[in-house]
Motif scaffolding. Structure first.
Motif, PDB file in Angstrom:
ATOM      1  N   UNK A  18       0.814  -1.219   0.000  1.00 24.25           N
ATOM      2  CA  UNK A  18       0.000   0.000   0.000  1.00 24.25           C
ATOM      3  C   UNK A  18       0.848   1.270   0.000  1.00 24.25           C
ATOM      4  N   UNK A  19       1.766   1.431  -0.979  1.00 18.17           N
ATOM      5  CA  UNK A  19       2.539   2.669  -1.057  1.00 18.17           C
ATOM      6  C   UNK A  19       1.611   3.860  -1.324  1.00 18.17           C
ATOM      7  N   UNK A  20       2.064   5.033  -0.911  1.00 15.45           N
ATOM      8  CA  UNK A  20       1.291   6.259  -1.091  1.00 15.45           C
ATOM      9  C   UNK A  20       2.062   7.211  -2.003  1.00 15.45           C
ATOM     10  N   UNK A  21       1.352   7.937  -2.830  1.00 15.54           N
ATOM     11  CA  UNK A  21       1.999   8.823  -3.798  1.00 15.54           C
ATOM     12  C   UNK A  21       2.477  10.133  -3.181  1.00 15.54           C
ATOM     13  N   UNK A  22       1.742  10.693  -2.229  1.00 15.10           N
ATOM     14  CA  UNK A  22       1.971  12.074  -1.828  1.00 15.10           C
ATOM     15  C   UNK A  22       2.795  12.368  -0.577  1.00 15.10           C
ATOM     16  N   UNK A  23       2.882  11.514   0.429  1.00 17.44           N
ATOM     17  CA  UNK A  23       3.491  11.938   1.691  1.00 17.44           C
ATOM     18  C   UNK A  23       4.908  12.503   1.611  1.00 17.44           C
ATOM     19  N   UNK A  76       3.158  14.821  10.282  1.00 15.88           N
ATOM     20  CA  UNK A  76       3.326  13.474   9.752  1.00 15.88           C
ATOM     21  C   UNK A  76       2.371  13.253   8.600  1.00 15.88           C
ATOM     22  N   UNK A  77       2.922  12.773   7.482  1.00 10.90           N
ATOM     23  CA  UNK A  77       2.111  12.337   6.349  1.00 10.90           C
ATOM     24  C   UNK A  77       2.483  10.892   6.051  1.00 10.90           C
ATOM     25  N   UNK A  78       1.494  10.046   5.940  1.00 11.46           N
ATOM     26  CA  UNK A  78       1.715   8.628   5.685  1.00 11.46           C
ATOM     27  C   UNK A  78       0.550   7.831   6.227  1.00 11.46           C
ATOM     28  N   UNK A  79       0.739   6.532   6.347  1.00 15.36           N
ATOM     29  CA  UNK A  79      -0.327   5.693   6.879  1.00 15.36           C
ATOM     30  C   UNK A  79      -0.437   5.854   8.392  1.00 15.36           C
ATOM     31  N   UNK A  80      -1.682   5.879   8.852  1.00 18.54           N
ATOM     32  CA  UNK A  80      -1.975   5.886  10.273  1.00 18.54           C
ATOM     33  C   UNK A  80      -3.150   4.953  10.525  1.00 18.54           C
ATOM     34  N   UNK A  81      -3.205   4.381  11.701  1.00 11.01           N
ATOM     35  CA  UNK A  81      -4.301   3.480  12.046  1.00 11.01           C
ATOM     36  C   UNK A  81      -4.798   3.775  13.449  1.00 11.01           C
ATOM     37  N   UNK A  98      -6.264  11.034  -0.650  1.00  9.37           N
ATOM     38  CA  UNK A  98      -4.847  11.268  -0.931  1.00  9.37           C
ATOM     39  C   UNK A  98      -4.703  12.307  -2.030  1.00  9.37           C
ATOM     40  N   UNK A  99      -5.744  12.493  -2.830  1.00 11.56           N
ATOM     41  CA  UNK A  99      -5.722  13.466  -3.907  1.00 11.56           C
ATOM     42  C   UNK A  99      -5.149  12.871  -5.178  1.00 11.56           C
ATOM     43  N   UNK A 100      -5.287  13.612  -6.249  1.00  7.30           N
ATOM     44  CA  UNK A 100      -4.796  13.150  -7.544  1.00  7.30           C
ATOM     45  C   UNK A 100      -3.582  13.935  -8.001  1.00  7.30           C
ATOM     46  N   UNK A 101      -3.220  14.975  -7.272  1.00  6.94           N
ATOM     47  CA  UNK A 101      -2.065  15.788  -7.645  1.00  6.94           C
ATOM     48  C   UNK A 101      -0.806  15.315  -6.948  1.00  6.94           C
ATOM     49  N   UNK A 102       0.202  16.160  -6.974  1.00  4.90           N
ATOM     50  CA  UNK A 102       1.500  15.866  -6.375  1.00  4.90           C
ATOM     51  C   UNK A 102       1.428  15.890  -4.854  1.00  4.90           C
ATOM     52  N   UNK A 103       0.507  16.695  -4.323  1.00 11.62           N
ATOM     53  CA  UNK A 103       0.348  16.822  -2.874  1.00 11.62           C
ATOM     54  C   UNK A 103      -1.069  16.466  -2.460  1.00 11.62           C
ATOM     55  N   UNK A 104      -1.213  16.098  -1.171  1.00  8.28           N
ATOM     56  CA  UNK A 104      -2.553  15.841  -0.657  1.00  8.28           C
ATOM     57  C   UNK A 104      -3.309  17.167  -0.619  1.00  8.28           C
TER      58      UNK A 104
END
Length: 180
Positions: free
Chosen positions: A11-16, A69-74, A163-169
């Motif tokens: 589950x990699x993320x594009x923006x963080x 912090x940007x990334x996965x959180x639970x 997460x958004x569709x651009x370069x940043x959230x």
């Protein structure tokens, strides 16, 4: 302290990482002394928090602390955890030792005795571990901030942010624009 984790094995993320770089640039432009870590494991994050704590002690009571912090959180059992890279969490019971408790972050900032701390969490994306978790809830849980602290989420408690569709959230983009 600015942390952005994108390169998760699952589950990699594009923006963080992009979000962390944008936030660091924005904070430096506003006069903050910034510690930045990207794609960090648990030990790296913990050591960076101690570095932030040391800097706040040195700066004195009037210092302003900031943790982003940007990334996965639970959320597990009503507690929030930030997922570092290489955590290898397979079962819900492993979260407490394989992830970073937001309570730990709050505690480390609170002991510095400075007057103001900001905790900004752009970590309310879908939980990548939900298939193996029985009680994990969507989004992050509401937290009570200690006196002199402000906790900002990218969405409401229990909700999941885009997460958004651009370069940043969308959240970090809007927040940095407002900060400037």
């Amino acid at each position: 302290l600015v942390i952005g984790n994108s390169s998760y094995a699952e589950a990699p993320l594009a923006n963080p990482v992009n979000d962390a770089k944008l936030m660091s640039e924005t904070l430096r432009g506003l006069g903050f002394d910034v510690i930045e870590r990207v794609d960090a494991d648990l030990k790296t994050i913990q050591l960076a928090i101690f570095e932030l704590q040391d800097r706040l002690f040195e700066a004195g009571k009037d210092a302003v602390g900031l943790f982003y912090y940007a990334g996965h959180g639970v959320q597990v059992g009503g507690q929030n955890y930030l997922i570092p890279l290489n955590s290898n969490i397979k079962k819900e019971r492993e979260v407490a030792i394989g992830a970073l408790s937001t309570g730990f972050v709050l505690d480390q900032l609170e002991v510095t005795g400075n007057r103001m701390n900001f905790i900004i969490l752009d970590a309310c994306r879908n939980n990548p571990l939900t298939r193996s978790f029985r009680s994990a809830s969507r989004g992050l849980a509401r937290m009570d901030a200690p006196r002199g602290s402000l906790i900002a989420y990218s969405t409401g408690p229990g909700e999941v942010a885009a997460d958004g569709t651009g370069v940043n959230s969308p959240y970090t983009l809007a927040l940095t624009e407002a900060m400037r």
